[in-house]
Design a protein around this motif. Sequence first.
Motif, PDB file in Angstrom:
ATOM      1  N   SER A  41       0.822  -1.209   0.000  1.00  0.00           N
ATOM      2  CA  SER A  41       0.000   0.000   0.000  1.00  0.00           C
ATOM      3  C   SER A  41       0.855   1.256   0.000  1.00  0.00           C
ATOM      4  O   SER A  41       0.537   2.249  -0.673  1.00  0.00           O
ATOM      5  CB  SER A  41      -0.940  -0.010   1.213  1.00  0.00           C
ATOM      6  OG  SER A  41      -1.895  -1.037   1.088  1.00  0.00           O
ATOM      7  N   GLU A  42       1.943   1.231   0.742  1.00  0.00           N
ATOM      8  CA  GLU A  42       2.850   2.380   0.743  1.00  0.00           C
ATOM      9  C   GLU A  42       3.430   2.608  -0.652  1.00  0.00           C
ATOM     10  O   GLU A  42       3.535   3.752  -1.127  1.00  0.00           O
ATOM     11  CB  GLU A  42       3.969   2.158   1.758  1.00  0.00           C
ATOM     12  CG  GLU A  42       4.874   3.362   1.931  1.00  0.00           C
ATOM     13  CD  GLU A  42       5.890   3.183   3.047  1.00  0.00           C
ATOM     14  OE1 GLU A  42       6.781   4.056   3.167  1.00  0.00           O
ATOM     15  OE2 GLU A  42       5.795   2.186   3.795  1.00  0.00           O
ATOM     16  N   ARG A  45       0.765   4.249  -2.871  1.00  0.00           N
ATOM     17  CA  ARG A  45       0.584   5.688  -2.627  1.00  0.00           C
ATOM     18  C   ARG A  45       1.758   6.503  -3.151  1.00  0.00           C
ATOM     19  O   ARG A  45       1.592   7.683  -3.483  1.00  0.00           O
ATOM     20  CB  ARG A  45       0.393   5.940  -1.128  1.00  0.00           C
ATOM     21  CG  ARG A  45      -0.931   5.405  -0.581  1.00  0.00           C
ATOM     22  CD  ARG A  45      -1.212   5.939   0.816  1.00  0.00           C
ATOM     23  NE  ARG A  45      -0.203   5.508   1.789  1.00  0.00           N
ATOM     24  CZ  ARG A  45      -0.206   4.353   2.438  1.00  0.00           C
ATOM     25  NH1 ARG A  45      -1.174   3.465   2.207  1.00  0.00           N
ATOM     26  NH2 ARG A  45       0.734   4.051   3.316  1.00  0.00           N
ATOM     27  N   SER A  46       2.926   5.897  -3.236  1.00  0.00           N
ATOM     28  CA  SER A  46       4.101   6.638  -3.701  1.00  0.00           C
ATOM     29  C   SER A  46       4.272   6.595  -5.218  1.00  0.00           C
ATOM     30  O   SER A  46       5.048   7.384  -5.771  1.00  0.00           O
ATOM     31  CB  SER A  46       5.368   6.093  -3.031  1.00  0.00           C
ATOM     32  OG  SER A  46       5.626   4.764  -3.438  1.00  0.00           O
ATOM     33  N   CYS A  50      -2.546  10.154  -6.827  1.00  0.00           N
ATOM     34  CA  CYS A  50      -3.549   9.947  -5.781  1.00  0.00           C
ATOM     35  C   CYS A  50      -3.768  11.210  -4.955  1.00  0.00           C
ATOM     36  O   CYS A  50      -2.941  12.124  -4.931  1.00  0.00           O
ATOM     37  CB  CYS A  50      -3.152   8.782  -4.872  1.00  0.00           C
ATOM     38  SG  CYS A  50      -1.517   8.892  -4.107  1.00  0.00           S
ATOM     39  N   GLN A  51      -4.920  11.215  -4.297  1.00  0.00           N
ATOM     40  CA  GLN A  51      -5.286  12.260  -3.348  1.00  0.00           C
ATOM     41  C   GLN A  51      -5.558  11.545  -2.024  1.00  0.00           C
ATOM     42  O   GLN A  51      -6.481  10.735  -1.941  1.00  0.00           O
ATOM     43  CB  GLN A  51      -6.537  13.001  -3.808  1.00  0.00           C
ATOM     44  CG  GLN A  51      -6.446  13.586  -5.218  1.00  0.00           C
ATOM     45  CD  GLN A  51      -7.815  14.004  -5.735  1.00  0.00           C
ATOM     46  OE1 GLN A  51      -8.750  14.244  -4.958  1.00  0.00           O
ATOM     47  NE2 GLN A  51      -7.945  14.084  -7.049  1.00  0.00           N
ATOM     48  N   ILE A  52      -4.778  11.842  -1.019  1.00  0.00           N
ATOM     49  CA  ILE A  52      -4.845  11.116   0.240  1.00  0.00           C
ATOM     50  C   ILE A  52      -5.561  11.958   1.301  1.00  0.00           C
ATOM     51  O   ILE A  52      -5.352  13.166   1.395  1.00  0.00           O
ATOM     52  CB  ILE A  52      -3.420  10.745   0.728  1.00  0.00           C
ATOM     53  CG1 ILE A  52      -2.680   9.946  -0.359  1.00  0.00           C
ATOM     54  CG2 ILE A  52      -3.478   9.959   2.033  1.00  0.00           C
ATOM     55  CD1 ILE A  52      -3.355   8.652  -0.757  1.00  0.00           C
ATOM     56  N   ASP A  53      -6.376  11.301   2.081  1.00  0.00           N
ATOM     57  CA  ASP A  53      -7.034  11.904   3.251  1.00  0.00           C
ATOM     58  C   ASP A  53      -8.019  13.007   2.903  1.00  0.00           C
ATOM     59  O   ASP A  53      -8.092  14.046   3.576  1.00  0.00           O
ATOM     60  CB  ASP A  53      -5.983  12.438   4.240  1.00  0.00           C
ATOM     61  CG  ASP A  53      -5.263  11.328   4.983  1.00  0.00           C
ATOM     62  OD1 ASP A  53      -5.792  10.201   5.039  1.00  0.00           O
ATOM     63  OD2 ASP A  53      -4.153  11.588   5.507  1.00  0.00           O
ATOM     64  N   ASP A  65      -9.202   7.975   0.268  1.00  0.00           N
ATOM     65  CA  ASP A  65      -8.084   8.140  -0.652  1.00  0.00           C
ATOM     66  C   ASP A  65      -8.555   7.853  -2.073  1.00  0.00           C
ATOM     67  O   ASP A  65      -9.269   6.868  -2.317  1.00  0.00           O
ATOM     68  CB  ASP A  65      -6.944   7.183  -0.300  1.00  0.00           C
ATOM     69  CG  ASP A  65      -6.401   7.406   1.107  1.00  0.00           C
ATOM     70  OD1 ASP A  65      -6.571   8.519   1.643  1.00  0.00           O
ATOM     71  OD2 ASP A  65      -5.808   6.463   1.666  1.00  0.00           O
ATOM     72  N   PHE A  67      -7.420   7.216  -6.073  1.00  0.00           N
ATOM     73  CA  PHE A  67      -6.340   6.800  -6.963  1.00  0.00           C
ATOM     74  C   PHE A  67      -6.840   6.917  -8.400  1.00  0.00           C
ATOM     75  O   PHE A  67      -7.845   6.298  -8.760  1.00  0.00           O
ATOM     76  CB  PHE A  67      -5.909   5.368  -6.655  1.00  0.00           C
ATOM     77  CG  PHE A  67      -5.386   5.200  -5.257  1.00  0.00           C
ATOM     78  CD1 PHE A  67      -4.027   5.339  -4.982  1.00  0.00           C
ATOM     79  CD2 PHE A  67      -6.252   4.925  -4.209  1.00  0.00           C
ATOM     80  CE1 PHE A  67      -3.545   5.208  -3.688  1.00  0.00           C
ATOM     81  CE2 PHE A  67      -5.778   4.776  -2.906  1.00  0.00           C
ATOM     82  CZ  PHE A  67      -4.419   4.920  -2.651  1.00  0.00           C
ATOM     83  N   SER A  91      -5.319   2.984   5.099  1.00  0.00           N
ATOM     84  CA  SER A  91      -3.943   3.042   4.611  1.00  0.00           C
ATOM     85  C   SER A  91      -3.363   1.656   4.331  1.00  0.00           C
ATOM     86  O   SER A  91      -2.425   1.518   3.542  1.00  0.00           O
ATOM     87  CB  SER A  91      -3.055   3.768   5.625  1.00  0.00           C
ATOM     88  OG  SER A  91      -2.993   3.042   6.848  1.00  0.00           O
ATOM     89  N   SER A  94      -4.489   0.401   0.347  1.00  0.00           N
ATOM     90  CA  SER A  94      -4.172   1.061  -0.922  1.00  0.00           C
ATOM     91  C   SER A  94      -3.715   0.045  -1.960  1.00  0.00           C
ATOM     92  O   SER A  94      -3.787   0.313  -3.170  1.00  0.00           O
ATOM     93  CB  SER A  94      -3.068   2.106  -0.722  1.00  0.00           C
ATOM     94  OG  SER A  94      -3.410   3.063   0.242  1.00  0.00           O
TER      95      SER A  94
END
Length: 297
Positions: A41-42, A45-46, A50-53, A65, A67, A91, A94
Motif C-alpha cells: 500500500s505504501e 501511494r508513492s 492519488c489524493q490522500i485523506d 483516498d 487513486f 492506509s 491502498s
Amino acid sequence: MSNHLTYHTRFSPPEFDAQYNLRAGRPDYEETVIPSWAAESETARSTLTCQIDNRYGAGEKQKLDVFLCGDSVAPTLVYFHGGYWQRGDKSIYSFIAPPFVNQGFNVVVVGYDLCPSVTITHISEQAREAMTYIWRNAQELGLNPDRITVMGHSAGGHITQMMMATDWPTYAANLPADLIKAGIPVSPLSYLEPVRLTEALNAGIRMDKAEAEAQSPMTNHPPVTKAPQLVVVGGAETAEFHRQAHMYVETYGADRPMGLYVVPEVDHFDELNVLVDPASPFFKHSCYMLQGKGPNL
C-alpha cells in the motif's frame, strides 16, 4: 429465510469462535499478512496519482483516498475494508488500487470510525456519507459520478450490502436512485446475529441483539435497486462464510442480476491477494462488473 436465520442456534461457543474468529486460524496475520499489505500500500501511494485523506465527515477516520487512472470518465471502484468493524485502516488497503488503475479504472478507498468508539449502525451511516460525498464531489475528485461500483471485504462486504439497500433519493436531496451501478460484496456478513454470539469478536463490537437485527441485510436491508451484484467467497473459508454468501444470493438474487463466485482454494485473507492478481478470474470478474456487464460467470 427462516432456516437461514435459525441455523446458527445449534452452535456452541467454541463453534461460533471456530467459524467467525478467523484471525485465530491465521497465526501469521500480524507478522506476515498485514505487513505485506501495508508495504504494498505504501508503494501504491508513492507511485500512483492519488489524493490522500480527503475528509468526507467529522469522524476521526472519516477520510478517503482517491487513486486516478488519468481518465475522469472511467468507472470508479469504491472500496470498504474489513476488520469486523473494529480493526483496520484505509492506509493498509491502498494495495487494492494498482491493478484496477492500470486497467483504466479509478479507485476510492474509504476509511471509517471503528467500534467500540462508534456502533455498526453509525458505521453504516458514515458509509452513506462517504458515497454522498463521492457523488457530489466527483468532478473535483476527477471521478465519474455515473459509473460507481462498490466493493467491500468481510465487514466491508456488509457495508457494501448496506449501500445496495440504501434509498438514495430518500436519504439526501438530489441523489439518484441508481447512484451505485453495481456491488461486489466479498465474504460479506449478511446476517449479524451469529457475529454477536461470537464472544471473541463482540467484546470489541458491543453489538446487542436489537442492533444485530436492525443492521442485518438479511432481516431489514434488502437491495432496493436492480443493480447487478457479484457476491464472492473464498473456497477455503469456513462453512459459515459460505452460508453468509449463499443466503444473500438465494434470498435476493431471483429478481436482479446476481452471481456467486467462489475463489478457489483460498481463505478469508488470501482472497484479497487473488483479487489484485490481474491474471486471476476474480480480478477479471470484478472488471466486468465495473464495465457494467453484470456477473459474467
